[in-house]
Design a protein around this motif. Structure first.
Motif, PDB file in Angstrom:
ATOM      1  N   THR A 143       0.848  -1.188   0.000  1.00 55.45           N
ATOM      2  CA  THR A 143       0.000   0.000   0.000  1.00 55.45           C
ATOM      3  C   THR A 143       0.882   1.236   0.000  1.00 55.45           C
ATOM      4  O   THR A 143       1.712   1.425   0.901  1.00 55.45           O
ATOM      5  CB  THR A 143      -0.929   0.030   1.223  1.00 55.45           C
ATOM      6  OG1 THR A 143      -1.768  -1.125   1.201  1.00 55.45           O
ATOM      7  CG2 THR A 143      -1.789   1.284   1.217  1.00 55.45           C
ATOM      8  N   GLY A 144       0.717   2.058  -1.026  1.00 57.79           N
ATOM      9  CA  GLY A 144       1.479   3.287  -1.130  1.00 57.79           C
ATOM     10  C   GLY A 144       0.584   4.501  -1.085  1.00 57.79           C
ATOM     11  O   GLY A 144      -0.647   4.389  -1.087  1.00 57.79           O
ATOM     12  N   SER A 145       1.187   5.676  -1.072  1.00 55.95           N
ATOM     13  CA  SER A 145       0.407   6.913  -1.002  1.00 55.95           C
ATOM     14  C   SER A 145      -0.319   7.202  -2.310  1.00 55.95           C
ATOM     15  O   SER A 145      -1.284   7.965  -2.327  1.00 55.95           O
ATOM     16  CB  SER A 145       1.332   8.087  -0.666  1.00 55.95           C
ATOM     17  OG  SER A 145       2.365   8.204  -1.638  1.00 55.95           O
ATOM     18  N   ALA A 146       0.136   6.572  -3.421  1.00 54.32           N
ATOM     19  CA  ALA A 146      -0.458   6.854  -4.726  1.00 54.32           C
ATOM     20  C   ALA A 146      -1.223   5.678  -5.309  1.00 54.32           C
ATOM     21  O   ALA A 146      -2.098   5.867  -6.161  1.00 54.32           O
ATOM     22  CB  ALA A 146       0.627   7.294  -5.716  1.00 54.32           C
ATOM     23  N   THR A 169       4.954   6.856  -1.773  1.00 54.61           N
ATOM     24  CA  THR A 169       5.564   6.470  -0.495  1.00 54.61           C
ATOM     25  C   THR A 169       4.894   5.213   0.040  1.00 54.61           C
ATOM     26  O   THR A 169       3.664   5.177   0.217  1.00 54.61           O
ATOM     27  CB  THR A 169       5.423   7.604   0.533  1.00 54.61           C
ATOM     28  OG1 THR A 169       6.040   8.787   0.023  1.00 54.61           O
ATOM     29  CG2 THR A 169       6.088   7.217   1.854  1.00 54.61           C
ATOM     30  N   ILE A 170       5.676   4.168   0.294  1.00 57.66           N
ATOM     31  CA  ILE A 170       5.114   2.927   0.822  1.00 57.66           C
ATOM     32  C   ILE A 170       4.671   3.162   2.262  1.00 57.66           C
ATOM     33  O   ILE A 170       5.447   3.621   3.107  1.00 57.66           O
ATOM     34  CB  ILE A 170       6.133   1.776   0.760  1.00 57.66           C
ATOM     35  CG1 ILE A 170       6.634   1.594  -0.673  1.00 57.66           C
ATOM     36  CG2 ILE A 170       5.502   0.482   1.269  1.00 57.66           C
ATOM     37  CD1 ILE A 170       5.560   1.256  -1.681  1.00 57.66           C
ATOM     38  N   SER A 195      13.698   3.687  -0.244  1.00 60.07           N
ATOM     39  CA  SER A 195      13.445   2.468   0.522  1.00 60.07           C
ATOM     40  C   SER A 195      12.646   2.787   1.778  1.00 60.07           C
ATOM     41  O   SER A 195      12.646   3.924   2.273  1.00 60.07           O
ATOM     42  CB  SER A 195      14.767   1.784   0.903  1.00 60.07           C
ATOM     43  OG  SER A 195      15.558   2.640   1.698  1.00 60.07           O
ATOM     44  N   ALA A 196      11.969   1.779   2.294  1.00 63.98           N
ATOM     45  CA  ALA A 196      11.215   1.903   3.537  1.00 63.98           C
ATOM     46  C   ALA A 196      11.327   0.594   4.289  1.00 63.98           C
ATOM     47  O   ALA A 196      11.354  -0.480   3.686  1.00 63.98           O
ATOM     48  CB  ALA A 196       9.751   2.232   3.246  1.00 63.98           C
ATOM     49  N   SER A 197      11.401   0.673   5.608  1.00 65.27           N
ATOM     50  CA  SER A 197      11.538  -0.514   6.444  1.00 65.27           C
ATOM     51  C   SER A 197      10.418  -0.525   7.468  1.00 65.27           C
ATOM     52  O   SER A 197      10.149   0.491   8.126  1.00 65.27           O
ATOM     53  CB  SER A 197      12.899  -0.508   7.142  1.00 65.27           C
ATOM     54  OG  SER A 197      13.080  -1.681   7.902  1.00 65.27           O
ATOM     55  N   GLU A 208      -0.471 -10.622   8.429  1.00 64.70           N
ATOM     56  CA  GLU A 208       0.058  -9.663   9.398  1.00 64.70           C
ATOM     57  C   GLU A 208       0.333  -8.351   8.679  1.00 64.70           C
ATOM     58  O   GLU A 208       0.893  -8.337   7.577  1.00 64.70           O
ATOM     59  CB  GLU A 208       1.336 -10.196  10.042  1.00 64.70           C
ATOM     60  CG  GLU A 208       1.943  -9.295  11.101  1.00 64.70           C
ATOM     61  CD  GLU A 208       1.150  -9.293  12.410  1.00 64.70           C
ATOM     62  OE1 GLU A 208       1.392  -8.396  13.233  1.00 64.70           O
ATOM     63  OE2 GLU A 208       0.292 -10.189  12.595  1.00 64.70           O
ATOM     64  N   ILE A 209      -0.066  -7.243   9.277  1.00 61.80           N
ATOM     65  CA  ILE A 209       0.139  -5.924   8.698  1.00 61.80           C
ATOM     66  C   ILE A 209       1.400  -5.299   9.284  1.00 61.80           C
ATOM     67  O   ILE A 209       1.532  -5.186  10.510  1.00 61.80           O
ATOM     68  CB  ILE A 209      -1.065  -4.997   8.953  1.00 61.80           C
ATOM     69  CG1 ILE A 209      -2.367  -5.630   8.468  1.00 61.80           C
ATOM     70  CG2 ILE A 209      -0.840  -3.639   8.291  1.00 61.80           C
ATOM     71  CD1 ILE A 209      -2.400  -5.898   6.982  1.00 61.80           C
ATOM     72  N   PHE A 210       2.301  -4.892   8.426  1.00 59.10           N
ATOM     73  CA  PHE A 210       3.525  -4.198   8.846  1.00 59.10           C
ATOM     74  C   PHE A 210       3.396  -2.740   8.405  1.00 59.10           C
ATOM     75  O   PHE A 210       3.406  -2.444   7.201  1.00 59.10           O
ATOM     76  CB  PHE A 210       4.750  -4.842   8.197  1.00 59.10           C
ATOM     77  CG  PHE A 210       5.049  -6.238   8.668  1.00 59.10           C
ATOM     78  CD1 PHE A 210       6.114  -6.482   9.520  1.00 59.10           C
ATOM     79  CD2 PHE A 210       4.259  -7.312   8.277  1.00 59.10           C
ATOM     80  CE1 PHE A 210       6.393  -7.767   9.984  1.00 59.10           C
ATOM     81  CE2 PHE A 210       4.530  -8.595   8.714  1.00 59.10           C
ATOM     82  CZ  PHE A 210       5.600  -8.816   9.576  1.00 59.10           C
ATOM     83  N   GLN A 211       3.266  -1.842   9.372  1.00 60.86           N
ATOM     84  CA  GLN A 211       3.139  -0.429   9.026  1.00 60.86           C
ATOM     85  C   GLN A 211       3.903   0.501   9.969  1.00 60.86           C
ATOM     86  O   GLN A 211       3.922   1.707   9.788  1.00 60.86           O
ATOM     87  CB  GLN A 211       1.669  -0.018   8.992  1.00 60.86           C
ATOM     88  CG  GLN A 211       0.927  -0.266  10.275  1.00 60.86           C
ATOM     89  CD  GLN A 211      -0.554   0.059  10.146  1.00 60.86           C
ATOM     90  OE1 GLN A 211      -0.988   0.633   9.148  1.00 60.86           O
ATOM     91  NE2 GLN A 211      -1.349  -0.298  11.148  1.00 60.86           N
TER      92      GLN A 211
END
Length: 366
Positions: free
Chosen positions: A265-268, A301-302, A344-346, A360-363
């Motif tokens: 899921t990203g911002s766009a 943005t992820i 990148s995003a972690s 499982e949701i990773f946010q």
């Protein structure tokens, strides 16, 4: 392609019609490529002698036997700017096939890499033969193509059904692809690309397949540079690439076997749940696994990653049966790298535990 080129810029487009020379016995057709190449070289020479154009202004585009027509024309035309092609003539001497000496810049698109004499029977070649060689989807079966190149030809001969070569569609699509750059990643093999070993990229490691391939060129004297990328099943074919890396926690759980699914899921935009394991995979504590995920849109943005684990036991490995425990994997983090945006995003989860057939949701940013 002609219409796309004329819409993109102020070009003079010359179409070469040689169907009478191509629609004959294959051996004769291959011999005819030399004649057609020589005639094109004569035309270029005439244009140089009668107009202000130079060979450095010329770009020849060819497919299959047309690729080698382009090579023969370039061989006779010193200073020819560029050749774009999808070739045949696997592992033949470069005297009789396309090679990097045929133009100042030779870029090649491989969409049907099995050769005619291979087990898979195709109409292309896997051998790199340009300054840069692009292998969309590994160069094998293309998404949306129900059959290989040779089968399509047989269907055309028997039924008269029309077919369009995917490499031609990809190049045409790339001419006016908008913001999507048709990014290719320098890599040694399809397996390395699929496992994320070729991202991130910098400089000439980040190629552009198609019309804009000359935006990224290897250093002088360097050739046979291989790039890999994935495309879609219909126009627009261009895809954005995301490397997803799973860091499995140490000291938690046990070895498990199964399949993994992610949703980005990203911002766009959003990529719906896709399977990232081609087959059941052993997942061990402390290990790391990387996969490629593509999207027809840039995600921006992820913001979060949803991971689902589907346990898969095998009869020959009793340790995978899960009779005396609940199959689950434990993650320290999930990293997502955007190949096109080079960001990148972690993400981490509260427990990091993903049980069989659970999501499982990773946010939370690590």
């Amino acid at each position: 392609m002609k219409d796309a080129l004329l819409a993109q810029g102020d070009y003079n487009v010359i179409l070469v019609e040689w169907k009478d020379g191509a629609a004959t016995l294959y051996g004769q057709a291959t011999a005819n490529t030399r004649i057609v190449g020589a005639q094109i070289a004569q035309l270029i020479e005439y244009l140089q002698n009668t107009t202000e154009t130079t060979a450095g202004d010329m770009h020849i585009i060819g497919h299959s036997l047309g690729a080698h027509v382009a090579g023969y024309a370039g061989e006779r035309t010193p200073g020819l700017a560029r050749i774009t092609a999808e070739p045949y003539f696997q592992y033949t001497d470069k005297v009789v096939r396309l090679d990097p000496t045929d133009a100042l810049f030779v870029d090649v698109i491989h969409t049907d890499v099995p050769s005619f004499y291979s087990v898979d029977i195709g109409l292309g070649m896997s051998q790199p033969c340009g300054h840069v060689d692009y292998y969309p989807n590994g160069g094998y079966q293309q998404p949306g193509c129900s059959s290989g190149g040779l089968t399509s030809v047989f269907e055309w001969l028997i039924t008269g059904a029309s077919f369009t070569v995917r490499s031609v569609l990809l190049f045409t699509d790339s001419i006016n692809a908008g913001q999507c750059p048709y990014r290719g990643y320098q890599c040694d093999s399809e397996d390395d690309f699929d496992s994320g070993k070729c991202l991130p990229c910098t400089g000439s490691e980040c190629g552009r397949m198609g019309f804009h391939a000359d935006d990224v060129k290897p250093a002088a004297g360097v050739s046979l540079v291989k790039y890999y990328l994935n495309t879609g099943d219909k126009s627009p074919y261009c895809r954005y690439h995301y490397k997803v890396t799973l860091a499995i926690a140490s000291g938690k759980g046990r070895e498990e076997r199964g399949n993994l699914f992610v949703k980005l899921t990203g911002s766009a935009a959003i990529v719906g749940e896709v399977e990232i394991t081609e087959e059941s995979t052993y997942i061990n504590p402390g290990s790391s696994h990387s996969f490629m995920v593509t999207s027809p849109q840039e995600l921006g943005t992820i913001q979060k990653v949803a991971l689902r684990f589907e346990h898969d036991a095998t009869f020959f490995d009793w340790g995978t049966w899960g009779w005396f425990h609940t199959p689950a994997i434990y993650l320290d983090s999930i990293d997502v790298y955007s190949g096109e945006a080079q960001t990148s995003a972690s993400f981490c989860a509260n427990s990091g535990k993903v049980e069989d057939d659970e999501t499982e949701i990773f946010q939370n940013t690590c």
